[in-house]
Design an enzyme around this catalytic site. Structure first.
Site, mmCIF file in Angstrom:
data_model
loop_
_atom_site.group_PDB
_atom_site.id
_atom_site.type_symbol
_atom_site.label_atom_id
_atom_site.label_comp_id
_atom_site.label_asym_id
_atom_site.label_seq_id
_atom_site.Cartn_x
_atom_site.Cartn_y
_atom_site.Cartn_z
ATOM 1 N N ALA A 14 0.832 -1.207 0.000
ATOM 2 C CA ALA A 14 0.000 0.000 0.000
ATOM 3 C C ALA A 14 0.866 1.256 0.000
ATOM 4 C CB ALA A 14 -0.928 -0.002 1.218
ATOM 5 N N TYR A 15 1.927 1.234 0.768
ATOM 6 C CA TYR A 15 2.829 2.383 0.846
ATOM 7 C C TYR A 15 3.507 2.636 -0.499
ATOM 8 C CZ TYR A 15 6.451 5.391 2.927
ATOM 9 O OH TYR A 15 7.279 6.440 3.254
ATOM 10 N N ALA A 16 4.046 1.569 -1.106
ATOM 11 C CA ALA A 16 4.737 1.710 -2.382
ATOM 12 C C ALA A 16 3.785 2.131 -3.495
ATOM 13 C CB ALA A 16 5.431 0.403 -2.748
ATOM 14 N N LYS A 34 3.399 5.872 -3.219
ATOM 15 C CA LYS A 34 4.648 6.565 -3.508
ATOM 16 C C LYS A 34 5.046 6.441 -4.970
ATOM 17 C CE LYS A 34 5.611 8.263 0.552
ATOM 18 N NZ LYS A 34 5.637 9.724 0.782
#
Length: 238
Positions: free
Chosen positions: A145-147, A150
């Site tokens: 989810a973070y990647a 980003k």
């Protein structure tokens, strides 16, 4: 745990020494109350001018007045550094869709809202720096989810760099590796910290000061020829 070295002494890439502006001044927008106050006091003690503003970076109706205040206080906007972020590690198979939808608004929408204002307001010679993550390249498990958010940040900023053709303003993205900040350290066990800390050849976490020096360079006169780049500051992790 592999601890980072002591923060280096301030070098020649301090932001206030390189701004192309009519007068020294900085603004900072944060959601917590004590840290911005400390930053303002430190800048003021060093002879500069600073204000701290609070705004939800995902809300354009909150971000716009913040930019207005900076314009009124300092006469214009020369440098914008957007580093707000949110992290919720989880394997993709176990990731709650509601969590997935909750993470990108800060990381992706927040970057878009701030970048849009920067594109409209940066004066000639200005700089915008967004924050991505080296996880986009390292593909660490549990950071899907973070990647995802980003990766969108990198796409927005690389395209914006070309859209500002003729403005003499630069747009870049800093993409740190694991860094000894609360966002990375909080909630992790020693073992969860040790593995990524050992991954780079330097075998340690980065420090906030090291990432700050990268940003200071990108927003300095010396770094103005660097444009439309993703700078992965990670000790050669990726």
């Amino acid at each position: 745990m592999v601890r980072p070295p002591r923060a280096p002494h301030r070098g020649t890439h301090e932001p206030h020494r390189h701004r192309r502006r009519s007068g020294p001044g900085r603004s900072r927008s944060r959601s917590r109350s004590s840290r911005p106050r400390d930053t303002v006091e430190a800048i003021t003690a060093a002879g500069g001018r600073a204000i701290a503003l609070r705004a939800d970076v995902t809300d354009e109706h909150a971000v716009t007045p913040a930019f207005d205040r900076v314009r009124d206080e300092f006469g214009g906007v020369d440098v914008v550094v957007h580093c707000a972020g949110r992290l919720a590690p989880s394997p993709i198979a176990d990731l709650d869709p509601d969590v997935l939808y909750a993470v990108p608004p800060t990381n992706l929408r927040g970057t878009f809202v701030v970048a849009r204002q920067a594109a409209r307001r940066l004066r000639a010679g200005g700089s915008f720096v967004a924050f991505s993550t080296s996880v986009v390249a390292t593909r660490f498990p549990a950071y899907g989810a973070y990647a995802a958010g980003k990766g969108g940040v990198e796409a927005i900023t690389l395209i914006l760099a070309r859209e500002l053709r003729g403005r003499d303003s630069t747009v870049n993205t800093a993409a740190p590796g694991p860094t000894a900040t609360g966002l990375f350290l909080d909630g992790k066990t020693e073992e969860q910290i040790e593995a990524p800390a050992k991954a780079p050849p330097l075998e340690r976490l980065g420090t906030p000061a090291e990432i700050a020096h990268v940003v200071a360079f990108l927003t300095s006169a010396e770094g103005h020829w660097v444009n439309g780049q993703v700078l992965r500051a990670n000790g050669d992790m990726a």
